[in-house]
Design a protein around this motif. Structure first.
Motif, PDB file in Angstrom:
ATOM      1  N   HIS A  45       0.836  -1.209   0.000  1.00 27.24           N
ATOM      2  CA  HIS A  45       0.000   0.000   0.000  1.00 27.24           C
ATOM      3  C   HIS A  45       0.872   1.260   0.000  1.00 27.24           C
ATOM      4  N   ALA A  46       1.918   1.282   0.815  1.00 27.11           N
ATOM      5  CA  ALA A  46       2.809   2.446   0.883  1.00 27.11           C
ATOM      6  C   ALA A  46       3.555   2.651  -0.434  1.00 27.11           C
ATOM      7  N   VAL A  47       3.935   1.548  -1.089  1.00 27.71           N
ATOM      8  CA  VAL A  47       4.599   1.657  -2.396  1.00 27.71           C
ATOM      9  C   VAL A  47       3.616   2.216  -3.420  1.00 27.71           C
ATOM     10  N   LYS A  48       2.360   1.751  -3.393  1.00 28.99           N
ATOM     11  CA  LYS A  48       1.340   2.237  -4.323  1.00 28.99           C
ATOM     12  C   LYS A  48       1.135   3.742  -4.163  1.00 28.99           C
ATOM     13  N   LEU A  49       1.193   4.215  -2.929  1.00 31.71           N
ATOM     14  CA  LEU A  49       1.020   5.643  -2.649  1.00 31.71           C
ATOM     15  C   LEU A  49       2.317   6.434  -2.822  1.00 31.71           C
ATOM     16  N   GLU A  84       4.412  11.916  -9.103  1.00 29.74           N
ATOM     17  CA  GLU A  84       3.661  12.755 -10.050  1.00 29.74           C
ATOM     18  C   GLU A  84       2.817  11.896 -10.980  1.00 29.74           C
ATOM     19  N   ASP A  85       3.367  10.783 -11.465  1.00 36.25           N
ATOM     20  CA  ASP A  85       2.614   9.888 -12.339  1.00 36.25           C
ATOM     21  C   ASP A  85       1.416   9.298 -11.608  1.00 36.25           C
ATOM     22  N   ALA A  89      -2.480   9.950 -12.612  1.00 40.00           N
ATOM     23  CA  ALA A  89      -3.398   8.842 -12.881  1.00 40.00           C
ATOM     24  C   ALA A  89      -4.628   8.936 -11.983  1.00 40.00           C
ATOM     25  N   GLU A  90      -4.411   9.261 -10.716  1.00 39.38           N
ATOM     26  CA  GLU A  90      -5.539   9.399  -9.787  1.00 39.38           C
ATOM     27  C   GLU A  90      -6.446  10.555 -10.200  1.00 39.38           C
ATOM     28  N   ALA A  94     -10.380  10.448 -11.303  1.00 40.28           N
ATOM     29  CA  ALA A  94     -11.380  11.301 -10.646  1.00 40.28           C
ATOM     30  C   ALA A  94     -12.151  12.116 -11.682  1.00 40.28           C
ATOM     31  N   ARG A  95     -11.443  12.655 -12.676  1.00 40.59           N
ATOM     32  CA  ARG A  95     -12.125  13.425 -13.731  1.00 40.59           C
ATOM     33  C   ARG A  95     -13.116  12.550 -14.484  1.00 40.59           C
TER      34      ARG A  95
END
Length: 135
Positions: A45-49, A84-85, A89-90, A94-95
């Motif tokens: 989870h921490a790597v994903k964030l 930043e990537d 993507a997030e 959301a858009r």
């Protein structure tokens, strides 16, 4: 003699990771992350964030042993780019979700307007049939 090795480390300002014994630890930027001490799910989870990443840690001579790992500018640049990537993507997700919801709302408005127009139509009462004569 200084060398280099790959290891997990905190690249965000701080991260709270669950330990394998059920508690939690707060680690701050540049702290090494020992995969044996923390849960795989917490590290994933921490790597994903992008709070934790694999970096090249320089191993220093014994005189600098207490300083902890040092990171190269390339490590820092890679972590920043990954963050930043992930943010981009997030934001795109959301858009997309907002656009889909806007389409749903627009369709609901059309349905309500059609129902309102139907309800506001003047209704013509059915012609009354003459009452049967009673004798």
């Amino acid at each position: 003699m200084a060398g280099a090795r790959k290891q997990l480390a905190v690249v965000g300002a701080a991260v709270v990771l669950p330990t394998k014994d059920g508690s939690e630890r707060t680690l701050f930027r540049n702290a090494p992350v020992d995969p044996e001490a923390y849960t795989a799910e917490g590290i994933k989870h921490a790597v994903k964030l992008v709070l934790v990443a694999e970096v090249t840690a320089k191993t220093e001579p014994d005189s600098d042993a207490g300083r902890g790992p040092s990171f190269t500018q390339a490590d820092i640049d890679a972590a920043v780019k990954a963050a930043e990537d992930a943010k981009d993507a997030e934001l795109a997700d959301a858009r997309k979700a907002v656009e889909e919801k806007a389409e749903e709302v627009a369709e609901a408005i059309k349905t309500l307007e059609a129902a309102k127009a139907e309800a506001e139509k003047p209704s013509t009462p059915a012609p009354k049939a003459p009452a049967p004569k009673q004798s």
